[in-house]
Design a protein around this motif. Sequence first.
Motif, PDB file in Angstrom:
ATOM      1  N   GLY A   1       0.835  -1.187   0.000  1.00 52.75           N
ATOM      2  CA  GLY A   1       0.000   0.000   0.000  1.00 52.75           C
ATOM      3  C   GLY A   1       0.871   1.238   0.000  1.00 52.75           C
ATOM      4  O   GLY A   1       2.092   1.174   0.239  1.00 52.75           O
ATOM      5  N   ASN A   2       0.270   2.382  -0.293  1.00 45.53           N
ATOM      6  CA  ASN A   2       1.038   3.618  -0.391  1.00 45.53           C
ATOM      7  C   ASN A   2       0.247   4.785   0.183  1.00 45.53           C
ATOM      8  O   ASN A   2      -0.963   4.881  -0.030  1.00 45.53           O
ATOM      9  N   PRO A   3       0.926   5.675   0.903  1.00 49.13           N
ATOM     10  CA  PRO A   3       0.219   6.814   1.502  1.00 49.13           C
ATOM     11  C   PRO A   3       0.005   7.936   0.500  1.00 49.13           C
ATOM     12  O   PRO A   3       0.680   8.025  -0.529  1.00 49.13           O
ATOM     13  N   GLY A   4      -0.961   8.803   0.795  1.00 48.24           N
ATOM     14  CA  GLY A   4      -1.083  10.050   0.060  1.00 48.24           C
ATOM     15  C   GLY A   4      -2.142  10.104  -1.008  1.00 48.24           C
ATOM     16  O   GLY A   4      -2.374  11.164  -1.582  1.00 48.24           O
ATOM     17  N   TYR A   5      -2.812   9.002  -1.286  1.00 46.73           N
ATOM     18  CA  TYR A   5      -3.844   9.046  -2.317  1.00 46.73           C
ATOM     19  C   TYR A   5      -4.849   7.915  -2.117  1.00 46.73           C
ATOM     20  O   TYR A   5      -4.577   6.942  -1.412  1.00 46.73           O
ATOM     21  N   ASP A   6      -6.000   8.087  -2.738  1.00 48.73           N
ATOM     22  CA  ASP A   6      -7.095   7.116  -2.669  1.00 48.73           C
ATOM     23  C   ASP A   6      -7.513   6.814  -4.100  1.00 48.73           C
ATOM     24  O   ASP A   6      -7.976   7.704  -4.819  1.00 48.73           O
TER      25      ASP A   6
ATOM     26  N   THR B   1      -1.742   0.475 -17.730  1.00 42.38           N
ATOM     27  CA  THR B   1      -2.571   0.637 -16.543  1.00 42.38           C
ATOM     28  C   THR B   1      -2.834   2.121 -16.304  1.00 42.38           C
ATOM     29  O   THR B   1      -1.895   2.916 -16.210  1.00 42.38           O
ATOM     30  N   LYS B   2      -4.121   2.479 -16.221  1.00 37.64           N
ATOM     31  CA  LYS B   2      -4.516   3.846 -15.918  1.00 37.64           C
ATOM     32  C   LYS B   2      -5.149   3.861 -14.530  1.00 37.64           C
ATOM     33  O   LYS B   2      -6.050   3.067 -14.248  1.00 37.64           O
ATOM     34  N   ILE B   3      -4.676   4.766 -13.697  1.00 41.85           N
ATOM     35  CA  ILE B   3      -5.142   4.861 -12.322  1.00 41.85           C
ATOM     36  C   ILE B   3      -5.722   6.249 -12.093  1.00 41.85           C
ATOM     37  O   ILE B   3      -5.035   7.256 -12.274  1.00 41.85           O
ATOM     38  N   ASP B   4      -6.981   6.301 -11.716  1.00 38.28           N
ATOM     39  CA  ASP B   4      -7.664   7.548 -11.403  1.00 38.28           C
ATOM     40  C   ASP B   4      -7.776   7.637  -9.886  1.00 38.28           C
ATOM     41  O   ASP B   4      -8.350   6.744  -9.246  1.00 38.28           O
ATOM     42  N   ALA B   5      -7.192   8.683  -9.292  1.00 31.88           N
ATOM     43  CA  ALA B   5      -7.116   8.744  -7.830  1.00 31.88           C
ATOM     44  C   ALA B   5      -7.257  10.171  -7.335  1.00 31.88           C
ATOM     45  O   ALA B   5      -7.047  11.139  -8.072  1.00 31.88           O
ATOM     46  N   TRP B   6      -7.601  10.292  -6.045  1.00 33.66           N
ATOM     47  CA  TRP B   6      -7.612  11.566  -5.339  1.00 33.66           C
ATOM     48  C   TRP B   6      -6.376  11.650  -4.456  1.00 33.66           C
ATOM     49  O   TRP B   6      -6.051  10.703  -3.742  1.00 33.66           O
ATOM     50  N   ALA B   7      -5.701  12.780  -4.491  1.00 32.61           N
ATOM     51  CA  ALA B   7      -4.572  12.996  -3.593  1.00 32.61           C
ATOM     52  C   ALA B   7      -5.097  13.414  -2.221  1.00 32.61           C
ATOM     53  O   ALA B   7      -5.869  14.362  -2.105  1.00 32.61           O
ATOM     54  N   THR B   8      -4.688  12.721  -1.189  1.00 28.96           N
ATOM     55  CA  THR B   8      -5.096  13.054   0.177  1.00 28.96           C
ATOM     56  C   THR B   8      -4.039  13.894   0.892  1.00 28.96           C
ATOM     57  O   THR B   8      -4.240  14.302   2.031  1.00 28.96           O
ATOM     58  N   GLN B   9      -2.922  14.133   0.214  1.00 33.63           N
ATOM     59  CA  GLN B   9      -1.891  15.038   0.705  1.00 33.63           C
ATOM     60  C   GLN B   9      -1.100  15.534  -0.504  1.00 33.63           C
ATOM     61  O   GLN B   9      -1.234  14.990  -1.604  1.00 33.63           O
ATOM     62  N   LYS B  10      -0.320  16.574  -0.328  1.00 33.12           N
ATOM     63  CA  LYS B  10       0.514  17.036  -1.422  1.00 33.12           C
ATOM     64  C   LYS B  10       1.548  15.962  -1.740  1.00 33.12           C
ATOM     65  O   LYS B  10       2.191  15.413  -0.844  1.00 33.12           O
TER      66      LYS B  10
ATOM     67  N   ASP C   1       4.890  15.241  -3.973  1.00 31.84           N
ATOM     68  CA  ASP C   1       6.003  15.514  -4.889  1.00 31.84           C
ATOM     69  C   ASP C   1       6.372  14.242  -5.644  1.00 31.84           C
ATOM     70  O   ASP C   1       6.901  14.298  -6.751  1.00 31.84           O
ATOM     71  N   ARG C   2       6.108  13.105  -4.998  1.00 30.54           N
ATOM     72  CA  ARG C   2       6.287  11.796  -5.620  1.00 30.54           C
ATOM     73  C   ARG C   2       5.064  10.938  -5.338  1.00 30.54           C
ATOM     74  O   ARG C   2       4.390  11.121  -4.319  1.00 30.54           O
ATOM     75  N   VAL C   3       4.843  10.001  -6.215  1.00 29.84           N
ATOM     76  CA  VAL C   3       3.745   9.054  -6.039  1.00 29.84           C
ATOM     77  C   VAL C   3       4.332   7.647  -6.099  1.00 29.84           C
ATOM     78  O   VAL C   3       4.992   7.288  -7.079  1.00 29.84           O
ATOM     79  N   ASN C   4       4.101   6.874  -5.046  1.00 34.51           N
ATOM     80  CA  ASN C   4       4.550   5.482  -5.036  1.00 34.51           C
ATOM     81  C   ASN C   4       3.406   4.568  -5.442  1.00 34.51           C
ATOM     82  O   ASN C   4       2.279   4.703  -4.931  1.00 34.51           O
ATOM     83  N   LEU C   5       3.680   3.639  -6.344  1.00 30.59           N
ATOM     84  CA  LEU C   5       2.771   2.550  -6.676  1.00 30.59           C
ATOM     85  C   LEU C   5       3.458   1.241  -6.325  1.00 30.59           C
ATOM     86  O   LEU C   5       4.687   1.144  -6.385  1.00 30.59           O
ATOM     87  N   ASP C   6       2.677   0.238  -5.969  1.00 32.48           N
ATOM     88  CA  ASP C   6       3.227  -1.107  -5.815  1.00 32.48           C
ATOM     89  C   ASP C   6       3.345  -1.723  -7.206  1.00 32.48           C
ATOM     90  O   ASP C   6       2.343  -1.839  -7.926  1.00 32.48           O
ATOM     91  N   PHE C   7       4.545  -2.127  -7.606  1.00 31.96           N
ATOM     92  CA  PHE C   7       4.730  -2.807  -8.889  1.00 31.96           C
ATOM     93  C   PHE C   7       6.108  -3.449  -8.947  1.00 31.96           C
ATOM     94  O   PHE C   7       7.119  -2.820  -8.627  1.00 31.96           O
ATOM     95  N   THR C   8       6.123  -4.716  -9.351  1.00 36.14           N
ATOM     96  CA  THR C   8       7.365  -5.438  -9.539  1.00 36.14           C
ATOM     97  C   THR C   8       7.141  -6.532 -10.570  1.00 36.14           C
ATOM     98  O   THR C   8       5.993  -6.812 -10.962  1.00 36.14           O
ATOM     99  N   HIS C   9       8.217  -7.129 -11.038  1.00 39.19           N
ATOM    100  CA  HIS C   9       8.164  -8.251 -11.976  1.00 39.19           C
ATOM    101  C   HIS C   9       7.637  -7.834 -13.350  1.00 39.19           C
ATOM    102  O   HIS C   9       7.029  -8.625 -14.066  1.00 39.19           O
ATOM    103  N   GLY C  10       7.826  -6.588 -13.704  1.00 38.08           N
ATOM    104  CA  GLY C  10       7.460  -6.095 -15.032  1.00 38.08           C
ATOM    105  C   GLY C  10       8.348  -4.924 -15.390  1.00 38.08           C
ATOM    106  O   GLY C  10       8.920  -4.273 -14.508  1.00 38.08           O
TER     107      GLY C  10
END
Length: 498
Positions: A46-51, A73-82, A84-93
């Motif tokens: 999981g990652n903080p800062g967005y929903d 992959t397209k991700i539509d999200a709301w930022a719950t904090q400012k 500067d970077r966005v972390n996504l979970d992703f590996t093996h690709g």
Amino acid sequence: MLSSRLSSRRRLRAAVLAAASAALVAAALPSPQPLGIGDPLFPHLGNPGYDVVSYDVAFTYSGSNSKPLDAVTKIDAWATQKLDRVNLDFTHGAVRTVEVNGLPAEFASAGEDLVIEPVVAVQRGSRMLITVTHTSDPRGPKDAGGWVQTRDGLAMANQADAAHRVFPSNDHPADKAYFTFRVTAPKALTVVANGTRVAKTAGATTTTWAYRTSHPMAAELAQVSIGRSAVVTREGPHGLPVRDVVPTADRTAMERWLKKTPSHLEWMEAKVGRYPFETYGVLVADADTGFELETQTLSLFERSLFTTAAYPEWAVDSIMVHELAHHWFGNSVSPLGWSDLWLNEGHATWYEALYAEEKSDKPMEQRMRAAYTNSDRWRAAGGPPAAPKPPLPGQKISLFRPVVYDGSALVLYALREEIGKDVFERLEREWVREHEHGTASTADFTGLASRLAGRDLSAFFQAWLYGTKTPPMPGHPDWRSTAPKKAASARDTAPRTR
């Protein structure tokens, strides 16, 4: 004309200054690092800062499992904090490009995270659309999760934290979202995914299929099946569409099992209320997984479960009900954290055992007494039901130990003995109604139980959910649990259900 040129120059100068400012901010940022939302069992999940609001995931499958699929992959999200970077979970690709709100973004890998640096920081309260062009690799250890190679294609098994081996995501059940899957595959193959089909477009040699969920879903429950499959449809209770997916060659042989689903649905609805999703079905995969899985609206089953004599009919029936029960307990009401897993598996095991008692004369009390006998050993191996030990390094599915199955169903049995059958059954129905299509925690469940029982049950739950030793069973003072004589295995013969 001069005024227009000056205006254009001012806009260009402003853009250059903004880019330079962003570059200075970026230079001051620390090195990319994996983040998490604080789950003690999976610290970087999981990652903080967005929903996340929704995912739109597109795969192109060549017909071969020996090479990666192309994907977007397209991700539509709301930022719950400012951000500067966005972390996504992703590996093996392999990641090829990333855009944030239509602008190219820098990106890097850190652990099992994809760390994205937008040109312009994402402001708190704003919407962001992330587009990742990547590959999705079906190769790798089969017990790592993600894509499952079948004898005629692919399926998914993402529990507990393997969805991010397939597509970038916020891979924690605390952040549920709507999903659309678009899959292009050779014309000879059939594609089925979570939700209902919304489009099918045939080309010269390929067909593109699109499916969409009507309710939010955790990434670990995603399912895409690609293969030489037959899709069998029928009607469930109150007109519910039921669609099963089986290898085409097994269509006739599987009917004796598939036709049971409407009656399973009716039985579960009588216990806890109306089925919470838009469709249901059984996905029979010609693969050796060692488990069954409650992927949302389309539960995954091994073909061998139905084609070998290893399991009597009543046991197969009960396993089918176990995965169906998860659609209330685990799918609709998802765990807030992975330590709440007992709520998923304990309840699914409870209804599995209750079905066997009512339909096949397999006494619940007998099964629960056996579980009580083993309970201390299971707790030593895997921790108490609501405070499980972390999975073994490199063996994430070792989280699925007996203590979260029969060991947790035993807690529910003790609770029914403590508060009485009527209050217990009301609790079950209220639980899935109050938290439908959301997430909930152990504290939510224990609080509701105390409220409905009309008394404080905190001491009862503290002992049963967090104690290293199994408390006395209400109404059965003669029951005894056997302490382990040696260090117990962390896996300790985990059941085949999930």
